[in-house]
Motif scaffolding. Structure first.
Motif, PDB file in Angstrom:
ATOM      1  N   GLU A   1       2.978  -3.139  13.436  1.00  0.00           N
ATOM      2  CA  GLU A   1       4.391  -2.801  13.661  1.00  0.00           C
ATOM      3  C   GLU A   1       5.027  -2.954  12.430  1.00  0.00           C
ATOM      4  N   ARG A   2       4.825  -3.861  11.613  1.00  0.00           N
ATOM      5  CA  ARG A   2       5.053  -3.928  10.193  1.00  0.00           C
ATOM      6  C   ARG A   2       5.013  -2.606   9.292  1.00  0.00           C
ATOM      7  N   ALA A   3       3.676  -2.054   9.308  1.00  0.00           N
ATOM      8  CA  ALA A   3       3.514  -0.985   8.516  1.00  0.00           C
ATOM      9  C   ALA A   3       4.504   0.435   9.110  1.00  0.00           C
ATOM     10  N   VAL A   4       4.650   0.343  10.575  1.00  0.00           N
ATOM     11  CA  VAL A   4       5.450   1.544  10.969  1.00  0.00           C
ATOM     12  C   VAL A   4       6.906   1.223  10.415  1.00  0.00           C
ATOM     13  N   ALA A   5       7.272  -0.026  10.595  1.00  0.00           N
ATOM     14  CA  ALA A   5       8.787  -0.487  10.012  1.00  0.00           C
ATOM     15  C   ALA A   5       8.780  -0.079   8.666  1.00  0.00           C
ATOM     16  N   VAL A   6       7.934  -0.167   7.763  1.00  0.00           N
ATOM     17  CA  VAL A   6       7.981   0.271   6.273  1.00  0.00           C
ATOM     18  C   VAL A   6       8.219   1.683   6.114  1.00  0.00           C
ATOM     19  N   ALA A   7       7.444   2.483   6.857  1.00  0.00           N
ATOM     20  CA  ALA A   7       7.600   3.847   6.857  1.00  0.00           C
ATOM     21  C   ALA A   7       8.984   4.559   7.482  1.00  0.00           C
ATOM     22  N   VAL A   8       9.485   3.951   8.311  1.00  0.00           N
ATOM     23  CA  VAL A   8      10.706   4.247   8.827  1.00  0.00           C
ATOM     24  C   VAL A   8      11.870   3.683   7.846  1.00  0.00           C
ATOM     25  N   ASP A   9      11.941   2.495   7.538  1.00  0.00           N
ATOM     26  CA  ASP A   9      12.772   1.938   6.660  1.00  0.00           C
ATOM     27  C   ASP A   9      12.550   2.520   5.066  1.00  0.00           C
ATOM     28  N   THR A  10      11.562   3.014   4.607  1.00  0.00           N
ATOM     29  CA  THR A  10      11.395   3.644   3.347  1.00  0.00           C
ATOM     30  C   THR A  10      11.716   5.191   3.377  1.00  0.00           C
ATOM     31  N   TYR A  11      11.210   5.763   4.433  1.00  0.00           N
ATOM     32  CA  TYR A  11      11.259   7.165   4.319  1.00  0.00           C
ATOM     33  C   TYR A  11      11.926   7.874   5.657  1.00  0.00           C
ATOM     34  N   GLY A  12      12.744   6.870   6.583  1.00  0.00           N
ATOM     35  CA  GLY A  12      13.415   7.425   7.264  1.00  0.00           C
ATOM     36  C   GLY A  12      12.849   7.650   8.661  1.00  0.00           C
TER      37      GLY A  12
END
Length: 263
Positions: A82-93
């Motif tokens: 879940e954290r990896a997905v959150a980083v994707a969304v937070d970083t790249y939208g």
């Protein structure tokens, strides 16, 4: 002649503008995929347990002009996925694509001699790991309007191969999860496919052969090409499946095995 909704994509930028998450990205197929996805225009989020190795891959991608970020984590942890997905969304939208490639294997153990610990680890990484990834990735893709997931299975996911019984069972399960997810999300713009990977020159393969050197000849002979794949050869198929070029491919178990399953 009309091509309907078929995408118009130029060679060399098949992942242009996409955000992709790759697991097991610190070495082997995952690292090769990270470099290729970035070269094809994707912003990549890389995850694996070895942060130092991930950082090396990220630095190489950035030096080549690509976009990448590393997130240390273990696919057996739902929270890490879940954290990896959150980083994707937070970083790249958003999240457009995922290559669930992390895996673990043992060799040289017949079923009744395999330890409970090795059995559990094999299932946890190869099956629960994919399950954890899908549960985290699918909501983000639905929020973005669709996406493409590629899960790494194996020739061992189609038949007994001489790999451990637990590994054979796990890789069969990956294909089952892939087909079920493809069926459930097909009308919502998310495609899910699996790679049926043959013997490949990776760090994990080197470890297996170090423990059981006699297996190398068998691995070479199982392919009609009489060789193992290079990680980049598998990565290229994953990139295609994550791209819009494969827009009508879902629920498939795509052989990348040098013809092993043809005979």
């Amino acid at each position: 002649m009309s091509t309907g909704n078929a995408p118009d994509i130029r060679a060399g930028n098949q992942l242009e503008g996409k955000v992709a998450l790759i697991t097991g990205a610190s070495s082997g197929i995952g690292a090769a995929a990270a470099r290729l996805f970035a070269a094809e225009g994707a912003a990549v989020v890389l995850t694996a347990r070895r942060k130092d190795r991930l950082d090396e891959v990220v630095l190489g991608i950035e030096a080549a002009g690509g976009l990448a970020v590393a997130v240390a984590g273990d696919v057996t942890s739902a929270e890490d996925c879940e954290r990896a997905v959150a980083v994707a969304v937070d970083t790249y939208g958003r999240l457009d694509a995922a290559f669930n490639n992390a895996g673990w294997a043992t060799a040289g153990q017949v079923l009744h001699e395999m330890t409970e610990g090795d059995y559990r680890r094999t299932l946890e990484v190869n099956v629960t790991g994919v399950w954890n990834c899908l549960r985290a990735q699918l909501p983000a893709m639905l929020e973005s309007g669709g996406g493409s997931v590629v899960n790494t299975s194996s020739v061992a996911g189609t038949r007994a191969t001489g790999a451990s019984a637990a590994y054979v069972a796990a890789k069969h399960a990956v294909i089952g999860l892939t087909r079920a997810a493809a069926a459930e999300y097909g009308t919502q713009g998310v495609r899910v496919n699996a790679l049926v990977v043959g013997s490949t020159r990776t760090e994990m393969m080197d470890q297996v052969l170090a423990g059981t050197p006699a297996l190398e000849e068998a691995f070479l002979n199982e392919s009609v090409q009489r060789r193992m794949a290079e990680p980049s050869e598998v990565a290229r198929v994953a990139a295609w499946l994550c791209s819009d070029l494969s827009s009508f491919v879902t629920g498939a178990a795509v052989a990348v095995d040098g013809g092993t399953t043809a005979i």
